[in-house]
Design an enzyme around this catalytic site. Structure first.
Site, PDB file in Angstrom:
ATOM      1  N   GLY A   1      34.292 -30.588   6.268  1.00 39.28           N
ATOM      2  CA  GLY A   1      35.108 -29.522   6.866  1.00 39.28           C
ATOM      3  C   GLY A   1      34.230 -28.329   7.214  1.00 39.28           C
ATOM      4  N   ARG A  12      33.423 -36.033   9.914  1.00 36.70           N
ATOM      5  CA  ARG A  12      33.589 -36.888   8.729  1.00 36.70           C
ATOM      6  C   ARG A  12      33.244 -38.284   9.241  1.00 36.70           C
ATOM      7  NH1 ARG A  12      36.007 -33.323   5.046  1.00 36.70           N
ATOM      8  NH2 ARG A  12      37.573 -31.949   5.942  1.00 36.70           N
ATOM      9  N   ASP A  47      31.142 -31.508  -1.397  1.00 38.74           N
ATOM     10  CA  ASP A  47      30.759 -32.547  -2.367  1.00 38.74           C
ATOM     11  C   ASP A  47      30.563 -33.919  -1.718  1.00 38.74           C
ATOM     12  OD1 ASP A  47      33.455 -32.636  -1.795  1.00 38.74           O
ATOM     13  OD2 ASP A  47      34.070 -33.176  -3.820  1.00 38.74           O
ATOM     14  N   THR A  75      31.900 -24.785   2.175  1.00 48.81           N
ATOM     15  CA  THR A  75      33.298 -25.236   2.197  1.00 48.81           C
ATOM     16  C   THR A  75      34.162 -24.047   1.799  1.00 48.81           C
ATOM     17  OG1 THR A  75      34.980 -26.593   1.087  1.00 48.81           O
ATOM     18  CG2 THR A  75      32.985 -26.197  -0.155  1.00 48.81           C
ATOM     19  N   ASP A 114      36.771 -24.156   0.142  1.00 48.96           N
ATOM     20  CA  ASP A 114      37.530 -24.417  -1.085  1.00 48.96           C
ATOM     21  C   ASP A 114      36.904 -23.856  -2.366  1.00 48.96           C
ATOM     22  OD1 ASP A 114      39.185 -25.744   0.586  1.00 48.96           O
ATOM     23  OD2 ASP A 114      38.949 -27.721  -0.305  1.00 48.96           O
ATOM     24  N   ASP A 160      34.901 -25.240  -4.365  1.00 41.41           N
ATOM     25  CA  ASP A 160      35.055 -26.220  -5.457  1.00 41.41           C
ATOM     26  C   ASP A 160      33.750 -26.950  -5.785  1.00 41.41           C
ATOM     27  OD1 ASP A 160      34.924 -27.568  -3.067  1.00 41.41           O
ATOM     28  OD2 ASP A 160      36.555 -28.954  -3.496  1.00 41.41           O
ATOM     29  N   ARG A 188      42.449 -29.138  -1.217  1.00 42.58           N
ATOM     30  CA  ARG A 188      42.888 -30.515  -1.455  1.00 42.58           C
ATOM     31  C   ARG A 188      42.816 -30.858  -2.939  1.00 42.58           C
ATOM     32  NH1 ARG A 188      40.168 -33.856   2.756  1.00 42.58           N
ATOM     33  NH2 ARG A 188      38.394 -32.708   1.938  1.00 42.58           N
TER      34      ARG A 188
END
Ligand SMILES: Nc1ncnc2c1ncn2[C@@H]1O[C@H](COP(=O)(O)OP(=O)(O)O)[C@@H](O)[C@H]1O
Ligand SMILES: O=P(O)(O)OC[C@H]1O[C@](O)(COP(=O)(O)O)[C@@H](O)[C@@H]1O
Ligand SMILES: [Mg+2]
Length: 328
Positions: free
Chosen positions: A15, A76, A107, A130, A132, A134, A176
């Site tokens: 992303g 992707r 990741d 990213t 996120d 994360d 997500r």
């Protein structure tokens, strides 16, 4: 040119995130500074497989620092998940005369990079990009701060209309697998409840809290829901369940969606991306690979890719408490 490293390939993968361009620029400029030729690999691993590789120079990245998205494009790529796909990528990599690879992504991209190093001995370094946040091994990922600001701006606007109509809003944000965006933007916008994948909050508890808010005199309420939360099978179904129990409420659902991934990067993201881009090149120049560059407690820190992939950042319980206390 040091350590015999003549050419470094750089790609963005997974992303996209605001600030990826700033990272690309820093990588390209640092390569040029250390007399290494930087090469752009377009469209992530797909571009590597297809040989979409181009030499760059310091002027190739002029005026991209402030742009959102990624000028290298992102993708992707299913084929890179297969050994055959990675072999094709290796052949293109060697044909282009590359000596090392910098992957700006999340990741999944790091998992691919690690396999690439393991299978073909290619030195790789990851840069966490990213929205996120994360990724283990860095306090912040590139794009997270900008995304938070985008969410805060949007949710403030929703609050205006929610409060004018005394409505209950369910707002979905990205994440997500992780609730960092939801938790932090939720605190910043004063939402009444925050639902994240890391904490399983039963719907009954949510309904009780909405009733309590009503009794406490709140006219409008906002519930921030991370995309990966499992309280309902999706946010619409969750809102329906709550509506059944609270028919007196005027409920609306807003999914913020990809607006969160776009826009000009914030100052923090530009600085972070610049620091990490330079650090990634320095690491390869010093013969260190198989790592992710990140920032921990304000300092640049290297984390083995394996750890960055396998481990997860924990949600800070004190932040959950702050959210709880400040929303009564
Ligand atoms: N297990 C894997 N093996 C090889 N490549 C992978 C693997 N997981 C992800 N990748 C590659 O990395 C790309 C980006 O991963 P993805 O999970 O979509 O995004 P992100 O890097 O942002 O987490 C994938 O499209 C694929 O090409
Ligand atoms: O645009 P897409 O491919 O649907 O991606 C949406 C995803 O992007 C993210 O914001 C970031 O995901 P990645 O870091 O894995 O790329 C997720 O929270 C979200 O599910
Ligand atoms: Mg990911």
């Amino acid at each position: 040119m040091l350590n015999g490293l003549k050419k470094i390939g750089v790609m963005t993968s997974g992303g996209d995130a605001p600030g990826m361009n700033a990272a690309v620029r820093a990588v390209v400029r640092a390569c040029s500074y250390y007399e290494i030729t930087p090469c752009a690999i377009y469209s992530g691993y797909q571009g590597l497989i297809d040989g979409k590789i181009e030499e760059m120079g310091p002027r190739s990245v002029a005026n991209i620092l402030s742009q959102g998205g990624t000028v290298l494009k992102s993708a992707r790529c299913m084929e890179f998940r297969t050994e055959e796909g990675r072999r094709k990528a290796y052949e293109q990599f060697m044909a282009a005369g590359l000596g090392a690879l910098i992957v700006i992504g999340g990741d999944g991209s790091f998992t691919g990079a690690r396999l690439f190093q393991k299978e073909f001995g290619i030195p790789v370094v990851g840069i966490p990009g990213t929205i996120d946040n994360d990724i283990f091994g860095t306090d912040f990922t590139i794009g997270y701060d900008t995304a938070l600001n985008t969410v805060v701006d949007a949710v403030d606007k929703i609050r205006d209309t929610a409060s004018s109509h005394d409505r209950l809003f369910f707002i979905e944000v990205m994440g997500r697998d992780a609730g960092f965006i939801a938790l932090n933007s939720g605190i910043a916008t004063g939402v009444e409840q925050i639902l994240i994948p890391e904490i399983n909050k039963p719907v009954e508890q949510l309904i009780d809290r909405i009733r309590q808010s009503g009794r406490a005199g709140k006219g409008s309420s906002m519930i921030m829901v991370a995309e990966g939360d499992k309280s309902g099978s999706n946010i619409y179904q969750l809102a329906d369940k709550v509506q059944e129990q609270l028919p007196e409420y005027d409920i609306k659902v807003t999914v913020l969606g990809h607006i969160q991934r776009g826009g000009r990067p914030s100052c923090s993201d530009r600085v972070l991306a610049s620091r990490l881009g330079v650090a990634a090149v320095k690491s390869l120049k010093d013969g260190i690979s198989g790592v992710m560059v990140g920032v921990r407690k304000g300092e640049v820190a290297l984390t083995p890719l394996e750890e960055a992939i396998k481990q997860h950042n924990e949600i800070d319980p004190l932040l959950l408490e702050v959210a709880e206390i400040t929303s009564i």
